[in-house]
Write an enzyme that holds these catalytic residues in place. Structure first.
Site, PDB file in Angstrom:
ATOM      1  CB  CYS A  60      66.322  78.488  48.367  1.00 12.75           C
ATOM      2  SG  CYS A  60      67.496  79.569  47.501  1.00 12.75           S
TER       3      CYS A  60
ATOM      4  CB  CYS B 287      69.929  84.715  49.947  1.00 11.76           C
ATOM      5  SG  CYS B 287      68.637  85.789  49.294  1.00 11.76           S
TER       6      CYS B 287
ATOM      7  CB  CYS C 140      63.783  83.304  52.457  1.00  9.96           C
ATOM      8  SG  CYS C 140      62.893  83.460  50.884  1.00  9.96           S
TER       9      CYS C 140
ATOM     10  CB  CYS D  14      65.623  83.573  43.445  1.00 17.37           C
ATOM     11  SG  CYS D  14      64.491  84.205  44.718  1.00 17.37           S
TER      12      CYS D  14
ATOM     13  CD  GLN E  24      49.292  93.698  48.550  1.00 19.06           C
ATOM     14  OE1 GLN E  24      50.349  93.198  48.889  1.00 19.06           O
ATOM     15  NE2 GLN E  24      48.595  94.494  49.338  1.00 19.06           N
TER      16      GLN E  24
ATOM     17  CG  PHE F 100      46.186 103.993  52.684  1.00 18.39           C
ATOM     18  CD1 PHE F 100      47.291 104.833  52.761  1.00 18.39           C
ATOM     19  CD2 PHE F 100      45.306 103.946  53.759  1.00 18.39           C
ATOM     20  CE1 PHE F 100      47.512 105.603  53.891  1.00 18.39           C
ATOM     21  CE2 PHE F 100      45.521 104.711  54.894  1.00 18.39           C
ATOM     22  CZ  PHE F 100      46.626 105.550  54.959  1.00 18.39           C
TER      23      PHE F 100
ATOM     24  CB  CYS G 286      51.872  95.233  55.028  1.00 16.81           C
ATOM     25  SG  CYS G 286      52.232  96.994  55.096  1.00 16.81           S
TER      26      CYS G 286
END
Length: 440
Positions: free
Chosen positions: A74, A80, A83, A162, A270, A299, A393
Site C-alpha cells: 500500500c 496511515c 497497518c 486501501c 469477524q 460470548f 483476540c
C-alpha cells in the site's frame, strides 16, 4: 512523562519486535522502539519522544536490511495507522505473532502449550469486511478526506485507496469523499462504517444533522452508481437504517456447515470472512462433539460458532451480553432450521445463579473480547466441561485465563496457535484447547 528528544540521528541494531510491530533496540542501556524497523537490521533512526522507561524513534534509513523486509503493498503505509507490518513478509508476520502468543502464555500465565500449532492464515489483502472510516472536510486541501487516522497524529491520513478493505471499497475512497463534499451536511458527517457481506456491500453514513432532500438524492444516486447499499445512522448503532426501507441486511455464509447469517452493518462480526470460516471449522473439530452432547458457547454474538455446533448435532446453549445480537442469533437459528438456547447475560459479572450456569456441559467454547473471560472462567468448576476451546483476540488476557484454568482448575493446555484474522497488523488472534486432567 515525555521529554523533548535529541533529534540527532543515531545508529542501532534491532534485536526484537515489540508487540505493536515496532523494532526494539538498546542504546546506552535504554530500550528504544523504532517504528518500521525489523529484527536483525542495522538502521539509522531519530528519536521522537523520550520517556523514563524507554525512548521512541522513527526510521531514517535501513543500513542493513532483514531478509524478511518486503515492499509494502500500500502506498500509504507509514502514514496511515491502519497497518503496521506491511514491510514484513507475511510468513515472518505469522512467526512473530506466534512468538508473541507463546511468550505471553509462559510469561503471564506460566503455562506452555503441549503442542504449538501451525498458524491458520488466509488472504493478506482485500480481507477486511468491517471497518470504521473517519471523515473530515479539510479546507486547505479543498476536499473531504475519508480513511483511517495517521499513525503518529490524531489526523486523518490522506488516502486514495486501501489495500486491505474487502469488496473493492478501498478503491472507492475518493468517490466517497467527493460525495460527502457535495452534501450540505459535509461538516456534520464524521464517519462511514463499511460492512461487506457475501451478497452486498453497505456504507453506513453517520449523520449528525438530517440530510436535505437534495442530499438524499445524491446519496441514492451514489449507491446506485457504485452498487452499494446506503444506510444512515443519526444516533447510536440501533438507529442505523437503510436509505430504502425495503433494502435487505447483508449476509455471510459458512458453506462447510450449510449456514447463512443475517447481520446488521453495525453489528460485530469477524472482519475476515475466510479466516472466520476456518476458525469455526477449527473450533468445531477441536471440540469433537458427538450428536447429543452438550456445549456452552459464551460470548456467542449472533451465533457464529453456536449454529455450526448445532449443525453437528450438539445440544447448544449460547450466552451473549448484547441483547440485540441475541435476537439476531435466535433469528439466524430459526432461518437455518436449528434449535439453540440463547440467553442474555453480562459475562463480566458473577453468573453462577443463572439457570444456564447451574448445570454441567460436555464442552465449553469461549470467544471473549479483548478483556478476556476471567469471570466466565470462574464458572468452570461448576460447568465441568471435558474440553474447552478458547478463541482469543488478545494474547495477554488469554494467558491470564489459561493460567487460571491450568493452575486453579486442573486443566491441561493441549495446544495453541495463531489465526491471522488481521494480516499486516500487530493484532494477534489465536485459538487454544484445554482438557480436564482427571478426564472425568
Amino acid at each position: 512523562m515525555s521529554r523533548r528528544p535529541d533529534a540527532t540521528p543515531f545508529e542501532a541494531e534491532i534485536i526484537d519486535l515489540a508487540h505493536d510491530g515496532r523494532g526494539v533496540a538498546r542504546l546506552d542501556g535504554k530500550t528504544v522502539f523504532v517504528a518500521d524497523a525489523l529484527p536483525g537490521e542495522r538502521v539509522t533512526a531519530r528519536r521522537v519522544s523520550r520517556r523514563r522507561s524507554h525512548d521512541e524513534a522513527e526510521l531514517v534509513e535501513v543500513l542493513q536490511a532483514s531478509p524478511d523486509r518486503v515492499a509494502p503493498p500500500c502506498p500509504h503505509f507509514g502514514v496511515c495507522g491502519g497497518c503496521s507490518l506491511q514491510h514484513l513478509a507475511p510468513a515472518a508476520q505469522l512467526r512473530a505473532k506466534a512468538d508473541t502468543l507463546h511468550d505471553n502464555l509462559q510469561r503471564i500465565g506460566r503455562v506452555a502449550a503441549a503442542a504449538r500449532w501451525e498458524p491458520v492464515a488466509g488472504p493478506s489483502l482485500g480481507y477486511r469486511r468491517k471497518a470504521r472510516l473517519g471523515v473530515r472536510k479539510v479546507d486547505k486541501k479543498g476536499r473531504v478526506l475519508v480513511g483511517f487516522r495517521e499513525r503518529r497524529a490524531p489526523l486523518l491520513a490522506d488516502m486514495d485507496s486501501c489495500a486491505v478493505l474487502a469488496g473493492g471499497i478501498g478503491a472507492m475512497l475518493p468517490a466517497i469523499g467527493e460525495l460527502i463534499g457535495s452534501l450540505s451536511i459535509a461538516r456534520r458527517l464524521p464517519q462511514v462504517e463499511v460492512a461487506v457481506g457475501d451478497d452486498r456491500r453497505v456504507l453506513v453514513f453517520r449523520v449528525l444533522d438530517p440530510p436535505t432532500a437534495e442530499d438524499l438524492l445524491r446519496l441514492d444516486r451514489f449507491g446506485a452508481a457504485q452498487d452499494v447499499d446506503v444506510w444512515l445512522q443519526p444516533g447510536g448503532n440501533d438507529t442505523a437504517r437503510p436509505l430504502h426501507e425495503d433494502a435487505a441486511p447483508p449476509h455471510y455464509r459458512l458453506p462447510g456447515f450449510g449456514l447463512e447469517f443475517e447481520f446488521l452493518p453495525t453489528d460485530f462480526v469477524q472482519v475476515n470472512a475466510e479466516l472466520n470460516r476456518r476458525a469455526v471449522s477449527r473450533a468445531v473439530a477441536l471440540l469433537g462433539l458427538a450428536p447429543g452432547e452438550s456445549v456452552l458457547d459464551l460470548f456467542c454474538g449472533l451465533g457464529n460458532f453456536s449454529l455450526a455446533l448445532a449443525r453437528q448435532g450438539a445440544e447448544v446453549t449460547g450466552v451473549e451480553g448484547d441483547e440485540a445480537l441475541v435476537r439476531r442469533a435466535r433469528d439466524n437459528a430459526a432461518r437455518n432450521g436449528l434449535e439453540v438456547g440463547f440467553h442474555v447475560a453480562n459475562l463480566f459479572e458473577d453468573s453462577r445463579q443463572l439457570p444456564w450456569a447451574r448445570r454441567p456441559y460436555d464442552a465449553l467454547l469461549l470467544d471473549p473480547p479483548r478483556a478476556g473471560a476471567e469471570a466466565a472462567v470462574g464458572l468452570v468448576p461448576r460447568l465441568r466441561p471435558r474440553r474447552i476451546v478458547y478463541v482469543s483476540c488478545h494474547p495477554g488476557t488469554l494467558a491470564r485465563d489459561a493460567g487460571i484454568l491450568v493452575h486453579e482448575h486442573g486443566y491441561r493446555l493441549e495446544g495453541a496457535g495463531v489465526m491471522d484474522m488481521f494480516p499486516h497488523t500487530a493484532h494477534v488472534e489465536s485459538i487454544a484447547l484445554f482438557t480436564r486432567e482427571d478426564g472425568g
